[in-house]
Design a protein around this motif. Structure first.
Motif, PDB file in Angstrom:
ATOM      1  N   GLY A  38       1.665  10.167   3.687  1.00 42.37           N
ATOM      2  CA  GLY A  38       1.879   8.968   4.488  1.00 42.37           C
ATOM      3  C   GLY A  38       0.604   8.163   4.674  1.00 42.37           C
ATOM      4  O   GLY A  38      -0.276   8.146   3.818  1.00 42.37           O
ATOM      5  N   PRO A  39       0.487   7.493   5.804  1.00 42.73           N
ATOM      6  CA  PRO A  39      -0.678   6.636   6.036  1.00 42.73           C
ATOM      7  C   PRO A  39      -1.988   7.390   6.231  1.00 42.73           C
ATOM      8  O   PRO A  39      -3.039   6.772   6.327  1.00 42.73           O
ATOM      9  N   ALA A  40      -1.961   8.715   6.281  1.00 43.08           N
ATOM     10  CA  ALA A  40      -3.194   9.493   6.433  1.00 43.08           C
ATOM     11  C   ALA A  40      -4.094   9.379   5.204  1.00 43.08           C
ATOM     12  O   ALA A  40      -5.280   9.705   5.275  1.00 43.08           O
ATOM     13  N   VAL A  41      -3.579   8.892   4.097  1.00 40.82           N
ATOM     14  CA  VAL A  41      -4.342   8.766   2.854  1.00 40.82           C
ATOM     15  C   VAL A  41      -5.159   7.473   2.844  1.00 40.82           C
ATOM     16  O   VAL A  41      -6.044   7.311   2.007  1.00 40.82           O
ATOM     17  N   LEU A  42      -4.911   6.574   3.776  1.00 43.75           N
ATOM     18  CA  LEU A  42      -5.563   5.268   3.771  1.00 43.75           C
ATOM     19  C   LEU A  42      -7.090   5.345   3.776  1.00 43.75           C
ATOM     20  O   LEU A  42      -7.725   4.633   2.989  1.00 43.75           O
ATOM     21  N   PRO A  43      -7.755   6.166   4.587  1.00 43.76           N
ATOM     22  CA  PRO A  43      -9.224   6.221   4.510  1.00 43.76           C
ATOM     23  C   PRO A  43      -9.738   6.682   3.149  1.00 43.76           C
ATOM     24  O   PRO A  43     -10.739   6.161   2.640  1.00 43.76           O
ATOM     25  N   MET A  44      -9.053   7.638   2.524  1.00 42.46           N
ATOM     26  CA  MET A  44      -9.463   8.099   1.208  1.00 42.46           C
ATOM     27  C   MET A  44      -9.257   7.004   0.161  1.00 42.46           C
ATOM     28  O   MET A  44     -10.088   6.807  -0.727  1.00 42.46           O
ATOM     29  N   PHE A  45      -8.172   6.245   0.282  1.00 43.89           N
ATOM     30  CA  PHE A  45      -7.905   5.150  -0.643  1.00 43.89           C
ATOM     31  C   PHE A  45      -8.968   4.064  -0.522  1.00 43.89           C
ATOM     32  O   PHE A  45      -9.478   3.567  -1.522  1.00 43.89           O
ATOM     33  N   MET A  46      -9.307   3.692   0.707  1.00 45.21           N
ATOM     34  CA  MET A  46     -10.299   2.642   0.915  1.00 45.21           C
ATOM     35  C   MET A  46     -11.679   3.075   0.418  1.00 45.21           C
ATOM     36  O   MET A  46     -12.420   2.274  -0.150  1.00 45.21           O
ATOM     37  N   ALA A  47     -12.025   4.345   0.614  1.00 42.95           N
ATOM     38  CA  ALA A  47     -13.312   4.844   0.146  1.00 42.95           C
ATOM     39  C   ALA A  47     -13.369   4.848  -1.371  1.00 42.95           C
ATOM     40  O   ALA A  47     -14.394   4.480  -1.965  1.00 42.95           O
ATOM     41  N   ARG A  48     -12.289   5.236  -2.020  1.00 41.67           N
ATOM     42  CA  ARG A  48     -12.266   5.260  -3.489  1.00 41.67           C
ATOM     43  C   ARG A  48     -12.356   3.843  -4.057  1.00 41.67           C
ATOM     44  O   ARG A  48     -13.061   3.595  -5.024  1.00 41.67           O
ATOM     45  N   LEU A  52     -15.437   2.416  -6.447  1.00 43.73           N
ATOM     46  CA  LEU A  52     -15.270   1.803  -7.764  1.00 43.73           C
ATOM     47  C   LEU A  52     -15.815   0.384  -7.805  1.00 43.73           C
ATOM     48  O   LEU A  52     -16.359  -0.046  -8.816  1.00 43.73           O
ATOM     49  N   LEU A  53     -15.698  -0.345  -6.706  1.00 45.78           N
ATOM     50  CA  LEU A  53     -16.259  -1.686  -6.641  1.00 45.78           C
ATOM     51  C   LEU A  53     -17.777  -1.652  -6.732  1.00 45.78           C
ATOM     52  O   LEU A  53     -18.382  -2.422  -7.482  1.00 45.78           O
ATOM     53  N   LEU A  54     -18.397  -0.744  -6.008  1.00 46.58           N
ATOM     54  CA  LEU A  54     -19.851  -0.628  -6.058  1.00 46.58           C
ATOM     55  C   LEU A  54     -20.341  -0.136  -7.414  1.00 46.58           C
ATOM     56  O   LEU A  54     -21.368  -0.593  -7.909  1.00 46.58           O
ATOM     57  N   SER A  55     -19.625   0.785  -8.008  1.00 50.34           N
ATOM     58  CA  SER A  55     -20.073   1.308  -9.300  1.00 50.34           C
ATOM     59  C   SER A  55     -19.894   0.288 -10.423  1.00 50.34           C
ATOM     60  O   SER A  55     -20.648   0.291 -11.381  1.00 50.34           O
ATOM     61  N   LEU A  59     -25.404  -1.712  -7.014  1.00 55.43           N
ATOM     62  CA  LEU A  59     -25.757  -1.645  -5.603  1.00 55.43           C
ATOM     63  C   LEU A  59     -26.456  -2.905  -5.112  1.00 55.43           C
ATOM     64  O   LEU A  59     -26.421  -3.235  -3.944  1.00 55.43           O
ATOM     65  N   ARG A  60     -27.126  -3.632  -5.997  1.00 59.38           N
ATOM     66  CA  ARG A  60     -27.903  -4.787  -5.554  1.00 59.38           C
ATOM     67  C   ARG A  60     -27.118  -6.092  -5.598  1.00 59.38           C
ATOM     68  O   ARG A  60     -27.643  -7.144  -5.266  1.00 59.38           O
ATOM     69  N   TYR A  61     -25.882  -6.036  -5.971  1.00 55.88           N
ATOM     70  CA  TYR A  61     -25.059  -7.233  -6.039  1.00 55.88           C
ATOM     71  C   TYR A  61     -24.465  -7.521  -4.662  1.00 55.88           C
ATOM     72  O   TYR A  61     -23.833  -6.680  -4.054  1.00 55.88           O
ATOM     73  N   ALA A  62     -24.701  -8.726  -4.165  1.00 53.95           N
ATOM     74  CA  ALA A  62     -24.188  -9.097  -2.838  1.00 53.95           C
ATOM     75  C   ALA A  62     -22.763  -9.602  -2.964  1.00 53.95           C
ATOM     76  O   ALA A  62     -22.444 -10.443  -3.810  1.00 53.95           O
ATOM     77  N   LEU A  63     -21.875  -9.068  -2.141  1.00 55.04           N
ATOM     78  CA  LEU A  63     -20.490  -9.530  -2.148  1.00 55.04           C
ATOM     79  C   LEU A  63     -20.356 -10.892  -1.472  1.00 55.04           C
ATOM     80  O   LEU A  63     -19.552 -11.709  -1.879  1.00 55.04           O
ATOM     81  N   LEU A  64     -21.129 -11.116  -0.433  1.00 56.12           N
ATOM     82  CA  LEU A  64     -21.118 -12.402   0.269  1.00 56.12           C
ATOM     83  C   LEU A  64     -22.482 -13.037   0.125  1.00 56.12           C
ATOM     84  O   LEU A  64     -23.492 -12.481   0.551  1.00 56.12           O
TER      85      LEU A  64
END
Length: 66
Positions: A38-48, A52-55, A59-64
């Motif tokens: 259920g929704p308990a997987v949400l923190p693991m999903f957001m971390a993954r 992947l976005l950072l990789s 690391l030095r690329y600014a999102l904003l």
């Protein structure tokens, strides 16, 4: 009560499937995890997704940019 639990599991699985498709993650895996836990997987999903976005961008690329 049991119907609500099964309905929540199905809705969680569907929402994780759609979110995984949008985030370029394996959708079947996240849909199955959403159905099982259920929704308990949400923190693991957001971390993954964040990992992947950072990789992919680095690391030095600014999102904003100011």
């Amino acid at each position: 009560m049991l119907v609500i639990v099964f309905l929540l599991a199905a809705v969680s699985g569907l929402s994780f499937y759609v979110a995984a498709l949008q985030s370029a993650l394996p959708p079947r895996r996240w849909a199955m995890l959403g159905c099982l836990f259920g929704p308990a997987v949400l923190p693991m999903f957001m971390a993954r997704r964040r990992f992947l976005l950072l990789s992919s961008r680095g690391l030095r690329y600014a999102l904003l940019r100011a």
